[in-house]
Design a protein around this motif. Sequence first.
Motif, PDB file in Angstrom:
ATOM      1  N   ARG A  14       1.051  -1.465   0.095  1.00 29.20           N
ATOM      2  CA  ARG A  14      -0.206   0.387   0.372  1.00 29.20           C
ATOM      3  C   ARG A  14       0.801   1.167  -0.567  1.00 29.20           C
ATOM      4  NH1 ARG A  14      -3.743  -1.515   3.817  1.00 29.20           N
ATOM      5  NH2 ARG A  14      -2.623  -0.918   5.702  1.00 29.20           N
ATOM      6  N   ALA A  15       1.813   1.280   0.643  1.00 25.31           N
ATOM      7  CA  ALA A  15       3.100   1.980   0.609  1.00 25.31           C
ATOM      8  C   ALA A  15       3.059   2.598  -0.591  1.00 25.31           C
ATOM      9  CB  ALA A  15       3.812   1.556   1.919  1.00 25.31           C
ATOM     10  N   VAL A  16       3.942   1.324  -0.957  1.00 31.47           N
ATOM     11  CA  VAL A  16       5.141   1.660  -2.442  1.00 31.47           C
ATOM     12  C   VAL A  16       3.456   2.672  -3.686  1.00 31.47           C
ATOM     13  CG1 VAL A  16       5.966   0.688  -4.916  1.00 31.47           C
ATOM     14  CG2 VAL A  16       6.380   0.362  -1.768  1.00 31.47           C
ATOM     15  N   MET A  17       3.036   1.352  -3.293  1.00 30.19           N
ATOM     16  CA  MET A  17       1.732   1.639  -4.285  1.00 30.19           C
ATOM     17  C   MET A  17       1.403   3.272  -3.875  1.00 30.19           C
ATOM     18  SD  MET A  17      -0.334  -1.052  -5.355  1.00 30.19           S
ATOM     19  CE  MET A  17      -0.660  -1.867  -6.333  1.00 30.19           C
ATOM     20  N   GLU A  19       2.992   5.449  -2.923  1.00 35.13           N
ATOM     21  CA  GLU A  19       4.165   6.437  -3.192  1.00 35.13           C
ATOM     22  C   GLU A  19       4.405   6.550  -5.329  1.00 35.13           C
ATOM     23  OE1 GLU A  19       8.560   5.956  -1.555  1.00 35.13           O
ATOM     24  OE2 GLU A  19       7.407   5.186  -0.217  1.00 35.13           O
ATOM     25  N   LEU A  20       4.527   5.480  -5.694  1.00 36.88           N
ATOM     26  CA  LEU A  20       3.585   5.217  -6.936  1.00 36.88           C
ATOM     27  C   LEU A  20       2.572   6.176  -7.564  1.00 36.88           C
ATOM     28  CD1 LEU A  20       4.153   1.902  -7.837  1.00 36.88           C
ATOM     29  CD2 LEU A  20       5.935   3.482  -9.197  1.00 36.88           C
ATOM     30  N   ALA A  21       2.151   6.342  -7.074  1.00 36.77           N
ATOM     31  CA  ALA A  21       0.187   7.014  -7.969  1.00 36.77           C
ATOM     32  C   ALA A  21       0.958   8.549  -8.119  1.00 36.77           C
ATOM     33  CB  ALA A  21      -0.619   6.536  -6.374  1.00 36.77           C
ATOM     34  N   HIS A  22       1.368   8.835  -6.118  1.00 38.09           N
ATOM     35  CA  HIS A  22       2.197  10.581  -6.229  1.00 38.09           C
ATOM     36  C   HIS A  22       2.890  10.357  -7.074  1.00 38.09           C
ATOM     37  CE1 HIS A  22       3.364  14.168  -4.071  1.00 38.09           C
ATOM     38  NE2 HIS A  22       4.736  13.776  -4.550  1.00 38.09           N
ATOM     39  N   GLU A  23       4.275   9.543  -7.515  1.00 40.52           N
ATOM     40  CA  GLU A  23       5.079  10.026  -8.865  1.00 40.52           C
ATOM     41  C   GLU A  23       4.421   9.831  -9.884  1.00 40.52           C
ATOM     42  OE1 GLU A  23       8.739  10.819  -8.564  1.00 40.52           O
ATOM     43  OE2 GLU A  23       8.149  10.499  -6.380  1.00 40.52           O
ATOM     44  N   VAL A  24       3.610   9.105 -10.171  1.00 45.91           N
ATOM     45  CA  VAL A  24       3.197   9.033 -11.668  1.00 45.91           C
ATOM     46  C   VAL A  24       2.023  10.656 -11.798  1.00 45.91           C
ATOM     47  CG1 VAL A  24       1.270   8.402 -13.299  1.00 45.91           C
ATOM     48  CG2 VAL A  24       3.222   7.005 -11.875  1.00 45.91           C
ATOM     49  N   ASP A  25       1.605  10.892 -10.787  1.00 40.20           N
ATOM     50  CA  ASP A  25       0.478  12.317 -10.734  1.00 40.20           C
ATOM     51  C   ASP A  25       1.705  13.342 -11.131  1.00 40.20           C
ATOM     52  OD1 ASP A  25      -1.521  10.997 -10.199  1.00 40.20           O
ATOM     53  OD2 ASP A  25      -2.293  11.556  -8.692  1.00 40.20           O
ATOM     54  N   ALA A  26       2.625  13.411 -10.019  1.00 42.60           N
ATOM     55  CA  ALA A  26       4.522  14.434 -10.602  1.00 42.60           C
ATOM     56  C   ALA A  26       4.623  14.218 -12.017  1.00 42.60           C
ATOM     57  CB  ALA A  26       4.941  13.852  -9.928  1.00 42.60           C
ATOM     58  N   LEU A  27       4.398  12.565 -12.690  1.00 39.31           N
ATOM     59  CA  LEU A  27       5.007  12.862 -14.033  1.00 39.31           C
ATOM     60  C   LEU A  27       4.366  13.767 -14.986  1.00 39.31           C
ATOM     61  CD1 LEU A  27       6.970  11.779 -15.895  1.00 39.31           C
ATOM     62  CD2 LEU A  27       6.264   9.569 -15.697  1.00 39.31           C
ATOM     63  N   HIS A  28       2.913  13.357 -14.719  1.00 38.49           N
ATOM     64  CA  HIS A  28       1.738  13.900 -15.967  1.00 38.49           C
ATOM     65  C   HIS A  28       1.667  15.524 -15.446  1.00 38.49           C
ATOM     66  CE1 HIS A  28      -2.481  15.032 -16.906  1.00 38.49           C
ATOM     67  NE2 HIS A  28      -2.064  14.076 -17.185  1.00 38.49           N
ATOM     68  N   ALA A  29       2.441  15.468 -14.143  1.00 39.98           N
ATOM     69  CA  ALA A  29       2.188  17.631 -14.415  1.00 39.98           C
ATOM     70  C   ALA A  29       3.830  17.921 -14.995  1.00 39.98           C
ATOM     71  CB  ALA A  29       2.137  17.823 -12.779  1.00 39.98           C
ATOM     72  N   THR A  30       4.475  17.288 -14.781  1.00 36.07           N
ATOM     73  CA  THR A  30       5.257  17.714 -16.034  1.00 36.07           C
ATOM     74  C   THR A  30       5.275  17.228 -16.964  1.00 36.07           C
ATOM     75  OG1 THR A  30       6.978  16.724 -13.523  1.00 36.07           O
ATOM     76  CG2 THR A  30       8.009  16.595 -15.573  1.00 36.07           C
ATOM     77  N   LEU A  31       5.038  16.391 -17.628  1.00 34.01           N
ATOM     78  CA  LEU A  31       4.573  16.324 -18.979  1.00 34.01           C
ATOM     79  C   LEU A  31       3.255  17.319 -19.599  1.00 34.01           C
ATOM     80  CD1 LEU A  31       3.913  12.443 -18.982  1.00 34.01           C
ATOM     81  CD2 LEU A  31       5.702  13.681 -20.460  1.00 34.01           C
ATOM     82  N   ILE A  32       3.025  17.988 -18.556  1.00 27.14           N
ATOM     83  CA  ILE A  32       2.045  19.466 -18.959  1.00 27.14           C
ATOM     84  C   ILE A  32       3.310  20.494 -18.723  1.00 27.14           C
ATOM     85  CG2 ILE A  32       0.432  21.297 -18.431  1.00 27.14           C
ATOM     86  CD1 ILE A  32      -1.117  18.591 -17.339  1.00 27.14           C
ATOM     87  N   ASP A  33       4.139  20.646 -18.312  1.00 24.90           N
ATOM     88  CA  ASP A  33       5.224  21.558 -18.365  1.00 24.90           C
ATOM     89  C   ASP A  33       6.062  21.531 -19.798  1.00 24.90           C
ATOM     90  OD1 ASP A  33       3.885  22.601 -15.648  1.00 24.90           O
ATOM     91  OD2 ASP A  33       5.435  21.251 -14.533  1.00 24.90           O
ATOM     92  N   GLU A  34       6.254  20.118 -19.446  1.00 22.60           N
ATOM     93  CA  GLU A  34       7.321  20.058 -20.977  1.00 22.60           C
ATOM     94  C   GLU A  34       6.141  20.497 -22.276  1.00 22.60           C
ATOM     95  OE1 GLU A  34       9.462  16.358 -22.599  1.00 22.60           O
ATOM     96  OE2 GLU A  34       7.543  15.921 -21.793  1.00 22.60           O
ATOM     97  N   ARG A  35       4.755  19.929 -22.494  1.00 22.75           N
ATOM     98  CA  ARG A  35       4.565  20.351 -23.220  1.00 22.75           C
ATOM     99  C   ARG A  35       4.039  22.536 -23.522  1.00 22.75           C
ATOM    100  NH1 ARG A  35       0.119  18.993 -27.356  1.00 22.75           N
ATOM    101  NH2 ARG A  35      -0.720  20.819 -28.253  1.00 22.75           N
ATOM    102  N   ASN A  80      -3.644  -6.182 -10.162  1.00 22.35           N
ATOM    103  CA  ASN A  80      -5.207  -7.024  -9.580  1.00 22.35           C
ATOM    104  C   ASN A  80      -5.501  -5.788  -8.836  1.00 22.35           C
ATOM    105  OD1 ASN A  80      -5.211  -7.827 -12.323  1.00 22.35           O
ATOM    106  ND2 ASN A  80      -5.113 -10.246 -11.682  1.00 22.35           N
ATOM    107  N   ASP A  81      -4.622  -5.010  -8.361  1.00 25.54           N
ATOM    108  CA  ASP A  81      -5.095  -4.664  -7.156  1.00 25.54           C
ATOM    109  C   ASP A  81      -5.689  -3.133  -7.425  1.00 25.54           C
ATOM    110  OD1 ASP A  81      -5.375  -3.013  -4.566  1.00 25.54           O
ATOM    111  OD2 ASP A  81      -3.783  -4.692  -3.870  1.00 25.54           O
ATOM    112  N   ALA A  82      -6.887  -3.178  -6.894  1.00 28.87           N
ATOM    113  CA  ALA A  82      -7.647  -2.012  -7.307  1.00 28.87           C
ATOM    114  C   ALA A  82      -7.180  -0.500  -7.294  1.00 28.87           C
ATOM    115  CB  ALA A  82      -9.448  -1.960  -6.390  1.00 28.87           C
ATOM    116  N   ARG A  83      -6.318  -1.172  -6.114  1.00 29.49           N
ATOM    117  CA  ARG A  83      -5.848   0.781  -6.255  1.00 29.49           C
ATOM    118  C   ARG A  83      -4.724   1.119  -7.423  1.00 29.49           C
ATOM    119  NH1 ARG A  83      -3.034  -1.726   0.274  1.00 29.49           N
ATOM    120  NH2 ARG A  83      -2.552  -3.797  -1.455  1.00 29.49           N
ATOM    121  N   TRP A  84      -4.120   0.282  -7.666  1.00 29.72           N
ATOM    122  CA  TRP A  84      -3.086   0.615  -8.864  1.00 29.72           C
ATOM    123  C   TRP A  84      -3.937   0.776 -10.189  1.00 29.72           C
ATOM    124  CZ3 TRP A  84       1.677   0.775  -9.357  1.00 29.72           C
ATOM    125  CH2 TRP A  84       2.161   0.663 -10.668  1.00 29.72           C
TER     126      TRP A  84
END
Length: 148
Positions: A14-17, A19-35, A80-84
């Motif tokens: 749960r903790a790793v997932m 952190e992953l969700a947080h990092e992926v959201d940050a990457l999404h924002a970075t890709l918008i900044d890149e655009r 297959n975890d719903a949190r993912w």
Amino acid sequence: MTDSLGSDFDAAVRAVMGELAHEVDALHATLIDERMALDQADTHALDTVSRVKGKQLDRIEKLDAERRHLGDAAGIDTLNDARWTHTIERLVECRKLNEVNGRIVGQRIGHVRQALALLAGDSPGGSTYGPNGGTTRVKLRSATIAQV
């Protein structure tokens, strides 16, 4: 496996997932900044965003390896975890944004190459068919200008 060990693994996953969700959201924002940096042709911002994106991708890769390791150790199918689900959906969005940004960069490189070809005296297409059916280079400038 004991219940406490199972709950420890679940808490770690749960903790790793999270952190992953947080990092992926940050990457999404970075890709918008890149655009935005691409749209504004802001090379300084583009350089900064590229470094940030590289670090985020490294972090996401490490967290994903940790997620897989924990899942394997606990016998849990974390994909297959719903949190993912949210993270997977966001990764799909990131891939689409990155592809668009990549196409923009590719177009800009093509434009620069065309401009360089014109400056060098070549036609934008680079070659045409000659009388023998083979390709020949087309020069747009005269030999006099080329010698100067």
